[in-house]
Design a protein around this motif. Structure first.
Motif, PDB file in Angstrom:
ATOM      1  N   ALA A   1       3.978  -6.947 -63.379  1.00 20.47           N
ATOM      2  CA  ALA A   1       3.681  -8.150 -62.606  1.00 20.47           C
ATOM      3  C   ALA A   1       3.200  -7.771 -61.218  1.00 20.47           C
ATOM      4  CB  ALA A   1       4.926  -9.020 -62.503  1.00 20.47           C
ATOM      5  N   ALA A   2       2.413  -8.654 -60.628  1.00 22.95           N
ATOM      6  CA  ALA A   2       1.963  -8.414 -59.264  1.00 22.95           C
ATOM      7  C   ALA A   2       3.156  -8.358 -58.328  1.00 22.95           C
ATOM      8  CB  ALA A   2       1.010  -9.525 -58.836  1.00 22.95           C
ATOM      9  N   PRO A   3       3.119  -7.522 -57.295  1.00 29.19           N
ATOM     10  CA  PRO A   3       4.247  -7.437 -56.368  1.00 29.19           C
ATOM     11  C   PRO A   3       4.556  -8.788 -55.747  1.00 29.19           C
ATOM     12  CG  PRO A   3       2.670  -5.657 -55.979  1.00 29.19           C
ATOM     13  CD  PRO A   3       2.027  -6.610 -56.947  1.00 29.19           C
ATOM     14  N   ALA A   4       5.836  -9.071 -55.623  1.00 30.17           N
ATOM     15  CA  ALA A   4       6.254 -10.311 -54.969  1.00 30.17           C
ATOM     16  C   ALA A   4       6.053 -10.187 -53.472  1.00 30.17           C
ATOM     17  CB  ALA A   4       7.713 -10.600 -55.289  1.00 30.17           C
ATOM     18  N   THR A   5       6.099 -11.313 -52.820  1.00 27.85           N
ATOM     19  CA  THR A   5       5.937 -11.339 -51.370  1.00 27.85           C
ATOM     20  C   THR A   5       7.261 -11.721 -50.728  1.00 27.85           C
ATOM     21  OG1 THR A   5       3.642 -12.028 -51.611  1.00 27.85           O
ATOM     22  CG2 THR A   5       4.672 -12.375 -49.463  1.00 27.85           C
ATOM     23  N   ALA A   6       7.750 -10.904 -49.833  1.00 26.36           N
ATOM     24  CA  ALA A   6       9.003 -11.219 -49.149  1.00 26.36           C
ATOM     25  C   ALA A   6       8.815 -12.448 -48.274  1.00 26.36           C
ATOM     26  CB  ALA A   6       9.452 -10.028 -48.301  1.00 26.36           C
ATOM     27  N   THR A   7       9.716 -13.414 -48.420  1.00 27.44           N
ATOM     28  CA  THR A   7       9.568 -14.642 -47.645  1.00 27.44           C
ATOM     29  C   THR A   7      10.851 -15.119 -46.997  1.00 27.44           C
ATOM     30  OG1 THR A   7      10.022 -16.029 -49.568  1.00 27.44           O
ATOM     31  CG2 THR A   7       7.723 -15.467 -49.157  1.00 27.44           C
ATOM     32  N   ALA A   8      11.999 -14.844 -47.607  1.00 25.01           N
ATOM     33  CA  ALA A   8      13.215 -15.565 -47.229  1.00 25.01           C
ATOM     34  C   ALA A   8      13.573 -15.394 -45.760  1.00 25.01           C
ATOM     35  CB  ALA A   8      14.379 -15.114 -48.098  1.00 25.01           C
ATOM     36  N   PHE A   9      13.564 -14.156 -45.270  1.00 25.67           N
ATOM     37  CA  PHE A   9      14.047 -13.933 -43.927  1.00 25.67           C
ATOM     38  C   PHE A   9      12.921 -13.993 -42.899  1.00 25.67           C
ATOM     39  CE2 PHE A   9      16.889 -11.383 -46.754  1.00 25.67           C
ATOM     40  CZ  PHE A   9      17.822 -12.387 -46.867  1.00 25.67           C
ATOM     41  N   ALA A  10      11.682 -14.039 -43.388  1.00 26.63           N
ATOM     42  CA  ALA A  10      10.550 -14.153 -42.473  1.00 26.63           C
ATOM     43  C   ALA A  10      10.233 -15.599 -42.129  1.00 26.63           C
ATOM     44  CB  ALA A  10       9.317 -13.501 -43.081  1.00 26.63           C
ATOM     45  N   THR A  11      10.850 -16.539 -42.833  1.00 28.52           N
ATOM     46  CA  THR A  11      10.518 -17.953 -42.638  1.00 28.52           C
ATOM     47  C   THR A  11      11.758 -18.761 -42.321  1.00 28.52           C
ATOM     48  OG1 THR A  11      10.696 -18.326 -45.017  1.00 28.52           O
ATOM     49  CG2 THR A  11       8.516 -17.819 -44.157  1.00 28.52           C
ATOM     50  N   ALA A  12      12.615 -18.221 -41.501  1.00 26.61           N
ATOM     51  CA  ALA A  12      13.886 -18.873 -41.211  1.00 26.61           C
ATOM     52  C   ALA A  12      13.720 -20.190 -40.474  1.00 26.61           C
ATOM     53  CB  ALA A  12      14.785 -17.940 -40.406  1.00 26.61           C
ATOM     54  N   ASP A  13      12.534 -20.450 -39.937  1.00 27.01           N
ATOM     55  CA  ASP A  13      12.331 -21.674 -39.165  1.00 27.01           C
ATOM     56  C   ASP A  13      11.792 -22.821 -40.003  1.00 27.01           C
ATOM     57  OD1 ASP A  13       9.937 -20.417 -39.605  1.00 27.01           O
ATOM     58  OD2 ASP A  13       9.053 -21.035 -37.690  1.00 27.01           O
ATOM     59  N   ASN A  14      11.674 -22.650 -41.313  1.00 25.18           N
ATOM     60  CA  ASN A  14      11.208 -23.755 -42.148  1.00 25.18           C
ATOM     61  C   ASN A  14      12.033 -23.826 -43.415  1.00 25.18           C
ATOM     62  OD1 ASN A  14      10.026 -22.218 -44.340  1.00 25.18           O
ATOM     63  ND2 ASN A  14       8.382 -21.665 -42.939  1.00 25.18           N
ATOM     64  N   ALA A  15      11.707 -24.789 -44.254  1.00 26.33           N
ATOM     65  CA  ALA A  15      12.508 -25.016 -45.455  1.00 26.33           C
ATOM     66  C   ALA A  15      11.658 -24.924 -46.716  1.00 26.33           C
ATOM     67  CB  ALA A  15      13.181 -26.386 -45.372  1.00 26.33           C
ATOM     68  N   ASN A  16      10.517 -24.241 -46.634  1.00 30.31           N
ATOM     69  CA  ASN A  16       9.692 -24.087 -47.825  1.00 30.31           C
ATOM     70  C   ASN A  16      10.460 -23.357 -48.928  1.00 30.31           C
ATOM     71  OD1 ASN A  16       7.507 -25.304 -46.583  1.00 30.31           O
ATOM     72  ND2 ASN A  16       6.646 -23.377 -45.849  1.00 30.31           N
ATOM     73  N   PRO A  17      10.115 -23.595 -50.190  1.00 29.05           N
ATOM     74  CA  PRO A  17      10.822 -22.922 -51.277  1.00 29.05           C
ATOM     75  C   PRO A  17      10.690 -21.402 -51.188  1.00 29.05           C
ATOM     76  CG  PRO A  17       9.296 -24.581 -52.133  1.00 29.05           C
ATOM     77  CD  PRO A  17       9.069 -24.500 -50.674  1.00 29.05           C
ATOM     78  N   VAL A  18      11.773 -20.703 -51.487  1.00 31.75           N
ATOM     79  CA  VAL A  18      11.751 -19.238 -51.451  1.00 31.75           C
ATOM     80  C   VAL A  18      12.107 -18.609 -52.799  1.00 31.75           C
ATOM     81  CG1 VAL A  18      12.213 -19.063 -48.979  1.00 31.75           C
ATOM     82  CG2 VAL A  18      14.131 -19.121 -50.589  1.00 31.75           C
ATOM     83  N   LEU A  19      12.755 -19.334 -53.687  1.00 34.86           N
ATOM     84  CA  LEU A  19      13.069 -18.770 -55.000  1.00 34.86           C
ATOM     85  C   LEU A  19      11.838 -18.797 -55.896  1.00 34.86           C
ATOM     86  CD1 LEU A  19      16.633 -20.284 -55.579  1.00 34.86           C
ATOM     87  CD2 LEU A  19      15.992 -18.084 -54.546  1.00 34.86           C
ATOM     88  N   VAL A  20      11.014 -19.828 -55.748  1.00 33.57           N
ATOM     89  CA  VAL A  20       9.682 -19.909 -56.341  1.00 33.57           C
ATOM     90  C   VAL A  20       8.762 -20.369 -55.221  1.00 33.57           C
ATOM     91  CG1 VAL A  20       8.207 -21.062 -58.038  1.00 33.57           C
ATOM     92  CG2 VAL A  20      10.569 -20.478 -58.642  1.00 33.57           C
ATOM     93  N   SER A  21       7.654 -19.693 -55.009  1.00 35.75           N
ATOM     94  CA  SER A  21       6.795 -20.029 -53.884  1.00 35.75           C
ATOM     95  C   SER A  21       6.070 -21.352 -54.107  1.00 35.75           C
ATOM     96  CB  SER A  21       5.764 -18.921 -53.656  1.00 35.75           C
ATOM     97  OG  SER A  21       4.775 -18.942 -54.676  1.00 35.75           O
ATOM     98  N   SER A  22       5.650 -21.964 -53.011  1.00 36.09           N
ATOM     99  CA  SER A  22       4.857 -23.194 -53.105  1.00 36.09           C
ATOM    100  C   SER A  22       3.577 -22.958 -53.900  1.00 36.09           C
ATOM    101  CB  SER A  22       4.513 -23.704 -51.702  1.00 36.09           C
ATOM    102  OG  SER A  22       5.684 -24.043 -50.994  1.00 36.09           O
ATOM    103  N   ASP A  23       2.952 -21.793 -53.715  1.00 37.53           N
ATOM    104  CA  ASP A  23       1.733 -21.483 -54.466  1.00 37.53           C
ATOM    105  C   ASP A  23       2.005 -21.388 -55.963  1.00 37.53           C
ATOM    106  OD1 ASP A  23       0.252 -21.448 -52.158  1.00 37.53           O
ATOM    107  OD2 ASP A  23       0.242 -19.262 -51.958  1.00 37.53           O
ATOM    108  N   ASP A  24       3.131 -20.786 -56.327  1.00 43.02           N
ATOM    109  CA  ASP A  24       3.469 -20.695 -57.754  1.00 43.02           C
ATOM    110  C   ASP A  24       3.745 -22.075 -58.342  1.00 43.02           C
ATOM    111  OD1 ASP A  24       3.106 -18.013 -58.284  1.00 43.02           O
ATOM    112  OD2 ASP A  24       5.160 -17.466 -57.741  1.00 43.02           O
TER     113      ASP A  24
END
Length: 370
Positions: free
Chosen positions: A28-51
């Motif tokens: 699979a394509a490498p995942a993108t780290a998001t959880a700790f880089a986006t602490a100022d918002n509430a976008n989904p992190v278990l499944v990305s918005s793009d996915d």
């Protein structure tokens, strides 16, 4: 990585799937780290918005994925029609309140996925309103009033079931968290998820640090909560144990509970049951911290564990050893989950024959890959 192709023959002729030749792998394509880089918002992190957007756009083109969405829609719509019911815990497993809390975590998870796939705010609002009821109930709960479990839960008679609730409800919450007002988010964060994580990992630290399937569910629930709440301390506790020394926690469980070939210490039946928290949490780790290489840990033992439980089957049923239920088979939800996640990581075409025989998949990027 898996090194064997799997056959559906065991489902057809009554024999366990035999190991075949090495299959070509498509990582699979490498995942993108998001959880700790986006602490100022509430976008989904278990499944990305793009996915989620890709699934919403492509899902209807794939019959198995579309059928799963219909199944979940029917289940969630029935729950919405029945109305929100978050009862005071009272019963043992199988009792009315036990089954209602179990139905609630399924409704939260399902409604969150449907909101992302359809854009219908009614689903997000429904999940929000259930969780707000839990925010009223949970802070006042003590140990469950029924049962003889050595570690009682609060919602359920044993803490194991509280952990399962957290694993699935955290996924639904992640999908809707960015739709909430700041106040609603704070209430649900603090009075449901943080309190449940503290109950499992602080108030019951010895239980949390065990090397056992109950603790696997607990570490998975707390770790996924950590990602959703952007709390690296919770994730670290889940991975390395409450003392943060690696003698407990999810990574230690992977090291001690599986043979090098992926056979689970508690036998095939419990391998079937424990597979879900292992692969669901691993998928969350890969999504948020791909540098950990969780699916490469111990020479890919979690992916070998999916293979292992498939090999420990006969005629589509898990070989019944110890106190196994004899009717559990390859179509159980945990193995459906394992097959989808393993396929998304490896591209092993042999897994597709198993998925075809299962006849269903997940409302996730892994399920779309299947």
């Amino acid at each position: 990585m898996l090194t064997r192709t799997l056959s559906v023959a065991g489902l057809v002729c009554g024999c366990a799937a035999a190991p075949l030749a090495v299959a070509a792998q498509t990582p699979a394509a490498p995942a993108t780290a998001t959880a700790f880089a986006t602490a100022d918002n509430a976008n989904p992190v278990l499944v990305s918005s793009d996915d989620w957007a890709r699934m919403a756009e492509a899902g209807d083109r794939y019959p198995m994925f579309a059928a799963e969405r219909v199944r979940v829609e029917l289940e969630v719509r029935a729950a919405m029609h029945a109305g929100i019911n978050v009862p005071q815990p009272r019963d043992l497993g199988g009792g009315i309140t036990h089954e209602q809390h179990k139905a609630n975590y399924k409704a939260i998870a399902g409604a969150g996925a449907l909101y992302r796939l359809t854009g219908d705010r009614a689903y997000a609002d429904f999940a929000r309103d259930i969780l707000l009821e839990y925010a009223l109930l949970y802070p006042a709960l003590g140990p469950h009033p029924a049962g003889r479990s050595s570690v009682k839960g609060r919602l359920f008679w044993q803490a194991l079931n509280d952990s399962v609730w957290l694993v699935y409800a955290s996924q639904g919450y992640d999908a809707i968290r960015d739709t909430l007002s700041v106040e609603h988010r704070r209430r649900i964060d603090d009075d449901v998820f943080r309190r449940m994580a503290a109950f499992l990992s602080e108030h019951n630290a010895d239980y949390f640090d065990r090397i056992h399937n109950h603790a696997t569910w607990a570490t998975a629930g707390v770790g996924m909560t950590g990602y959703v709440l952007r709390d690296p301390d919770l994730v670290d506790r889940a991975l390395r144990g409450t003392r943060l020394d690696g003698r407990g926690g999810f990574l230690r469980q992977i090291d001690l509970l599986f043979s090098p070939d992926g056979y689970y210490a508690e036998g095939p039946y419990y391998q079937r049951y424990a597979l879900a928290p292992f692969v669901i949490f691993a998928r969350a780790i890969e999504r948020n911290e791909p540098e950990r290489g969780i699916f490469r840990h111990r020479d890919g033992v979690l992916l070998k564990a999916v293979d292992g439980v498939l090999q420990a089957s006969y005629g589509g049923l898990i070989i019944p050893i110890n106190d196994a239920m004899p009717d559990k088979g390859l179509d159980s939800e945990e193995i459906v989950t394992g097959v989808a996640i393993a396929y998304a990581q490896t591209g092993d075409p042999g897994l597709l024959s198993i998925a075809g025989a299962q006849g269903r998949t997940l409302l996730s990027p892994d399920g779309l890959a299947i």
